[in-house]
Motif scaffolding. Structure first.
Motif, PDB file in Angstrom:
ATOM      1  N   PRO A  93       0.805  -1.230   0.000  1.00 32.27           N
ATOM      2  CA  PRO A  93       0.000   0.000   0.000  1.00 32.27           C
ATOM      3  C   PRO A  93       0.837   1.279   0.000  1.00 32.27           C
ATOM      4  CG  PRO A  93      -0.232  -1.181   2.080  1.00 32.27           C
ATOM      5  CD  PRO A  93       0.594  -2.036   1.181  1.00 32.27           C
ATOM      6  N   ALA A  94       2.166   1.167   0.154  1.00 37.32           N
ATOM      7  CA  ALA A  94       3.029   2.348   0.118  1.00 37.32           C
ATOM      8  C   ALA A  94       3.439   2.709  -1.318  1.00 37.32           C
ATOM      9  CB  ALA A  94       4.275   2.122   0.974  1.00 37.32           C
ATOM     10  N   GLN A  95       3.016   1.921  -2.311  1.00 35.40           N
ATOM     11  CA  GLN A  95       3.374   2.207  -3.701  1.00 35.40           C
ATOM     12  C   GLN A  95       2.716   3.500  -4.175  1.00 35.40           C
ATOM     13  OE1 GLN A  95       2.027  -1.310  -5.732  1.00 35.40           O
ATOM     14  NE2 GLN A  95       4.030  -2.302  -5.565  1.00 35.40           N
ATOM     15  N   ASP A  96       3.382   4.133  -5.143  1.00 36.60           N
ATOM     16  CA  ASP A  96       2.892   5.402  -5.680  1.00 36.60           C
ATOM     17  C   ASP A  96       1.458   5.321  -6.191  1.00 36.60           C
ATOM     18  OD1 ASP A  96       5.347   6.456  -5.124  1.00 36.60           O
ATOM     19  OD2 ASP A  96       6.004   6.620  -7.212  1.00 36.60           O
ATOM     20  N   GLN A  97       1.048   4.182  -6.732  1.00 34.99           N
ATOM     21  CA  GLN A  97      -0.294   4.082  -7.315  1.00 34.99           C
ATOM     22  C   GLN A  97      -1.398   4.249  -6.277  1.00 34.99           C
ATOM     23  OE1 GLN A  97      -0.233   0.244  -9.149  1.00 34.99           O
ATOM     24  NE2 GLN A  97      -0.720  -0.838  -7.286  1.00 34.99           N
ATOM     25  N   ASP A  99      -1.074   6.499  -3.671  1.00 37.07           N
ATOM     26  CA  ASP A  99      -0.875   7.822  -3.079  1.00 37.07           C
ATOM     27  C   ASP A  99      -1.138   8.854  -4.172  1.00 37.07           C
ATOM     28  OD1 ASP A  99       0.812  10.300  -2.621  1.00 37.07           O
ATOM     29  OD2 ASP A  99       1.091   9.309  -0.688  1.00 37.07           O
ATOM     30  N   ASN A 100      -2.174   9.649  -4.022  1.00 37.09           N
ATOM     31  CA  ASN A 100      -2.554  10.591  -5.077  1.00 37.09           C
ATOM     32  C   ASN A 100      -1.406  11.485  -5.516  1.00 37.09           C
ATOM     33  OD1 ASN A 100      -5.160   9.625  -5.061  1.00 37.09           O
ATOM     34  ND2 ASN A 100      -5.951  11.259  -3.764  1.00 37.09           N
ATOM     35  N   HIS A 101      -0.735  12.111  -4.563  1.00 33.30           N
ATOM     36  CA  HIS A 101       0.323  13.043  -4.956  1.00 33.30           C
ATOM     37  C   HIS A 101       1.520  12.322  -5.556  1.00 33.30           C
ATOM     38  CE1 HIS A 101       2.741  16.586  -5.181  1.00 33.30           C
ATOM     39  NE2 HIS A 101       3.726  15.845  -4.714  1.00 33.30           N
ATOM     40  N   ARG A 102       2.016  11.304  -4.871  1.00 36.92           N
ATOM     41  CA  ARG A 102       3.199  10.584  -5.388  1.00 36.92           C
ATOM     42  C   ARG A 102       2.894   9.954  -6.745  1.00 36.92           C
ATOM     43  NH1 ARG A 102       4.239   7.488  -0.304  1.00 36.92           N
ATOM     44  NH2 ARG A 102       4.037   5.727  -1.706  1.00 36.92           N
ATOM     45  N   GLY A 103       1.691   9.432  -6.906  1.00 32.49           N
ATOM     46  CA  GLY A 103       1.319   8.856  -8.194  1.00 32.49           C
ATOM     47  C   GLY A 103       1.323   9.896  -9.296  1.00 32.49           C
ATOM     48  N   LEU A 104       0.825  11.095  -9.003  1.00 32.17           N
ATOM     49  CA  LEU A 104       0.811  12.165  -9.992  1.00 32.17           C
ATOM     50  C   LEU A 104       2.227  12.605 -10.331  1.00 32.17           C
ATOM     51  CD1 LEU A 104      -0.710  14.139 -11.786  1.00 32.17           C
ATOM     52  CD2 LEU A 104      -0.943  15.649  -9.795  1.00 32.17           C
ATOM     53  N   VAL A 105       3.059  12.781  -9.319  1.00 35.32           N
ATOM     54  CA  VAL A 105       4.451  13.181  -9.557  1.00 35.32           C
ATOM     55  C   VAL A 105       5.161  12.137 -10.415  1.00 35.32           C
ATOM     56  CG1 VAL A 105       6.690  13.567  -8.442  1.00 35.32           C
ATOM     57  CG2 VAL A 105       4.631  14.645  -7.521  1.00 35.32           C
ATOM     58  N   THR A 106       4.956  10.864 -10.114  1.00 31.90           N
ATOM     59  CA  THR A 106       5.568   9.785 -10.892  1.00 31.90           C
ATOM     60  C   THR A 106       5.066   9.808 -12.332  1.00 31.90           C
ATOM     61  OG1 THR A 106       5.818   8.410  -8.924  1.00 31.90           O
ATOM     62  CG2 THR A 106       5.862   7.277 -11.046  1.00 31.90           C
ATOM     63  N   ALA A 107       3.756  10.005 -12.507  1.00 33.28           N
ATOM     64  CA  ALA A 107       3.178  10.045 -13.852  1.00 33.28           C
ATOM     65  C   ALA A 107       3.705  11.230 -14.652  1.00 33.28           C
ATOM     66  CB  ALA A 107       1.655  10.085 -13.769  1.00 33.28           C
ATOM     67  N   VAL A 108       3.869  12.385 -14.025  1.00 36.22           N
ATOM     68  CA  VAL A 108       4.411  13.565 -14.702  1.00 36.22           C
ATOM     69  C   VAL A 108       5.853  13.294 -15.115  1.00 36.22           C
ATOM     70  CG1 VAL A 108       5.134  15.973 -14.386  1.00 36.22           C
ATOM     71  CG2 VAL A 108       2.861  15.241 -13.633  1.00 36.22           C
ATOM     72  N   ALA A 109       6.654  12.759 -14.194  1.00 29.79           N
ATOM     73  CA  ALA A 109       8.070  12.484 -14.479  1.00 29.79           C
ATOM     74  C   ALA A 109       8.231  11.476 -15.614  1.00 29.79           C
ATOM     75  CB  ALA A 109       8.763  11.981 -13.220  1.00 29.79           C
ATOM     76  N   ALA A 110       7.306  10.528 -15.706  1.00 29.28           N
ATOM     77  CA  ALA A 110       7.375   9.492 -16.743  1.00 29.28           C
ATOM     78  C   ALA A 110       6.732   9.941 -18.058  1.00 29.28           C
ATOM     79  CB  ALA A 110       6.711   8.211 -16.247  1.00 29.28           C
TER      80      ALA A 110
END
Length: 135
Positions: A93-97, A99-110
């Motif tokens: 459950p600690a994965q970026d998918q 976590d709204n913010h971390r998931g968005l940051v990861t998606a932007v970076a990718a």
């Protein structure tokens, strides 16, 4: 629900929930603690305040687009998620998918998010980085 939003080609942000289930952060923490064995609520330094971070949200736009989209009460939803995590269906459950913010940051970076702009987004990003730094 996501399929309904995509099918209708809805644009803009939608608050996901229902007016009958508009809860404070403390309400949500209590519901989660009620279904997660050993959970402890850390109210942080503002524990003596009236949880100044809480606010009421309107779900009217979601109800216009997808009437009845969120029928699950908070306690039932907390139980459902806890059961999935305990059963191993969620993975980590600690994965970026998850976590709204971390998931968005990861998606932007990718490069998976095609549009990241506007005053609201810029202010959100600046406020987040000021409070939490780069993550």
């Amino acid at each position: 629900m996501l399929a309904g939003v995509v099918e209708q080609r809805v644009t803009g942000a939608l608050n996901v929930g229902s007016d009958g289930e508009n809860h404070t952060i403390a309400d949500i923490a209590e519901a989660v603690a009620g279904v997660v064995p050993g959970a402890v609520i850390d109210r942080g330094p503002e524990h003596d305040e009236a949880d100044a971070r809480d606010y009421r949200v309107s779900f009217a736009q979601l109800q216009k687009v997808l009437p009845g989209a969120c029928p699950t009460p908070l306690k039932d939803g907390a139980r459902e998620v806890a059961d999935l995590v305990l059963a191993g269906a969620v993975g980590d459950p600690a994965q970026d998918q998850y976590d709204n913010h971390r998931g968005l940051v990861t998606a932007v970076a990718a490069g998976r998010v095609g549009r990241w702009g506007g005053e609201d987004c810029a202010q959100y990003w600046a406020d987040y980085r000021a409070a939490w730094g780069a993550r």
